[in-house]
Enzyme design. Structure first.
Site, mmCIF file in Angstrom:
data_model
loop_
_atom_site.group_PDB
_atom_site.id
_atom_site.type_symbol
_atom_site.label_atom_id
_atom_site.label_comp_id
_atom_site.label_asym_id
_atom_site.label_seq_id
_atom_site.Cartn_x
_atom_site.Cartn_y
_atom_site.Cartn_z
ATOM 1 N N PHE A 255 0.832 -1.200 0.000
ATOM 2 C CA PHE A 255 0.000 0.000 0.000
ATOM 3 C C PHE A 255 0.866 1.250 0.000
ATOM 4 C CE2 PHE A 255 -2.127 -3.372 2.301
ATOM 5 C CZ PHE A 255 -3.426 -3.369 1.813
ATOM 6 N N ASP A 256 0.449 2.239 -0.782
ATOM 7 C CA ASP A 256 0.987 3.582 -0.644
ATOM 8 C C ASP A 256 0.371 4.192 0.621
ATOM 9 O OD1 ASP A 256 2.285 6.006 -1.285
ATOM 10 O OD2 ASP A 256 0.498 6.730 -2.326
#
Length: 301
Positions: free
Chosen positions: A159-160
């Site tokens: 995930f960013d």
């Protein structure tokens, strides 16, 4: 009281490779598409870009010997043309029993009714509607090669940070005032970051991970362009949420693709199109059209 299963909705084009069928639809129209699907309904479709993710997710039920994960098919097909999709689900041994076939209309309106925690699709408009209604959602980009994580039985999700796990508040400071102001604001901030569209999904994953004493089949990673000193607020935020990520990579502006390949991500979720397009050369990428960068992109389009 029984715990609600982690529920993921996926479109038929994200689950299976429907490029040939879609080519016929675009070139010859709906009736030709309908005939083609009926004529080939006993021929199983090949896996699509979201297939490995779904396969590994459903395997968690077998490992726990409990119904802890639910996958639901949401499709723009009719039930008539969708029979091939259900036949393909059976042929690949996927335990998917629930579906909505919407006859050309967007299926996003059924996401909340099914209690979905995540929606994956190839239709960006449907994904945008899901996000507007408070459900984590991403548009899967075509991946030319197999996901780097496909060889492992472990589900690996990356995930960013800003505008995905966290709100885009800090990103707005960066966009409007620059890196120096962003770094100063993050260093001075005492309160945790607000949650982004994927906070609840990450929390549900974390809860599922805790059901395994050892050899957990889920591994998560934060892969962010943030570096020191902006890392500290992220760490304190996750502590405040009581959510653990297995790995956190603070890249200080370096490109993410090589790190995603090294992590072996099955899916990487990011709000920036260019990051997703770069990542899709190595892993399956899901674009999250949320936050200030996507607002600016819409304005300039």
């Amino acid at each position: 009281m029984s715990r609600k299963p982690l529920t993921v909705a996926i479109s038929s084009r994200a689950l299976f490779d429907l490029h040939e069928s879609n080519r016929i639809f675009e070139a010859e129209g709906l009736e030709a598409y309908r005939r083609f699907q009926i004529e080939h309904e006993d021929r199983a479709l090949k896996p699509g870009d979201g297939f490995v993710f779904v396969e590994k997710l459903l395997n968690i039920n077998k490992l726990l010997d409990k119904h802890r994960v639910e996958v639901i098919l949401l499709s723009r097909n009719t039930a008539d043309t969708g029979l091939r999709i259900f036949n393909s689900i059976a042929a690949h041994g996927l335990n998917i029993t629930r579906a909505a076939f919407c006859g050309g209309e967007s299926p996003y309106r059924y996401i909340r009714a099914f209690g979905c925690d995540l929606f994956l699709s190839t239709h960006a408009t449907d994904v945008g509607h899901a996000l507007e209604h408070g459900v984590a959602a991403a548009t899967l980009l075509p991946a030319p090669g197999r996901s780097a994580g496909a060889e492992s039985g472990q589900l690996r999700l990356a995930f960013d940070g800003d505008a995905v796990l966290f709100s885009d508040t800090s990103e707005r400071v960066f966009q409007e005032q620059g890196l120096e102001a962003f770094s100063a604001a993050e260093a001075a901030a005492a309160e945790p970051l607000e949650g982004g569209p994927f906070k609840s999904f990450l929390g549900a994953l974390h809860s599922l991970q805790q059901e395994f004493d050892q050899d957990c089949p889920i591994r998560t990673a934060l892969i962010t362009a943030r570096g020191a000193p902006a890392h500290e607020r992220v760490i304190r935020t996750l502590r405040a949420w009581n959510i653990r990520l297995d790995e956190s990579l603070f890249l200080g502006g370096m490109k993410k693709t090589a790190f995603l390949k090294a992590f072996g991500a099955d899916v990487f979720f990011d709000d920036q199109t260019q990051h997703c397009e770069s990542a899709a050369t190595e892993v399956t990428a899901g674009h999250v059209p949320h936050g200030v960068r996507n607002e600016n992109r819409k304005k300039s389009a």
